[in-house]
Design an enzyme around this catalytic site. Structure first.
Site: not given
Ligand SMILES: [Zn+2]
Ligand SMILES: [Zn+2]
Length: 182
Positions: A130-131, A134, A140-141, A146, A165, A168
């Site tokens: 996740h990080e 970015h 954010h999704c 996701c 996903c 993304c």
């Molecule tokens: Zn985040």
């Molecule tokens: Zn996504």
């Protein structure tokens, strides 16, 4: 991005770092290495909150001037915060190349529950992806499965997968700015 470098802050078990290294290498299909550890980030400690300011740690990491194609991911067991939130699992430069993740609140023991090593490793991988997402310009999704879905608590982390996903995945790229995201 052609390489991820893991930078431990304080003592992080070698086995955990090795598992994260392998997991990230798999998820992003890039080389991933573990750097020699930095000391516990005392400079970021807030005595009132008994937590560490993630933005300070991220700023230290930015000073290392890692090459643009490298993603530097700080990994720590200390509890992170930013002033407007009770805690954060991590923080990243949106489109920069530094990101930070904390395992502190990803352990079942933190919530008074029995140890679950597999769940712990999965959570850490998700938050790390996740990080790093970015830093690849993703915000954010809305797709809760996701990996870029927001994580306001550990329940949210468990709902999502470690995968991007389709949307993304197609939007991830590597421009550089200095905004931050959590
Ligand atoms: Zn985040
Ligand atoms: Zn996504």
């Amino acid at each position: 991005m052609n390489q991820v470098q893991l930078l431990p802050f304080g003592s992080v078990p070698a086995e955990l770092l090795a598992e994260l290294r392998d997991g990230l290498s798999r998820e992003f299909s890039v080389r991933c290495d573990v750097l020699p550890p930095e000391p516990e980030p005392r400079f970021a400690f807030n005595i009132t909150r008994q937590q560490y300011l993630s933005t300070e740690i991220l700023a230290r990491m930015v000073k290392r001037n890692a090459p643009a194609a490298v993603r530097l991911l700080g990994v720590t067991l200390v509890d992170l915060y930013i002033p407007i939130l009770t805690f954060v699992f991590g923080e990243a430069q949106l489109r920069g190349n530094c990101a930070l993740v904390s395992a502190h609140r990803l352990r079942q023991e933190f919530y008074g529950l029995p140890t679950d090593a597999l769940l712990f490793r999965e959570r850490l991988l998700k938050e790390a992806v996740h990080e790093l997402g970015h830093t690849l310009t993703l915000s954010h999704c809305e797709d809760f499965e996701c990996v870029m879905a927001p994580s306001h608590g550990v329940e949210w982390v468990d709902l999502k997968t470690s995968k991007f996903c389709r949307s993304c995945r197609s939007h991830a790229h590597m421009q550089k700015t200095s905004e931050a995201a959590f």
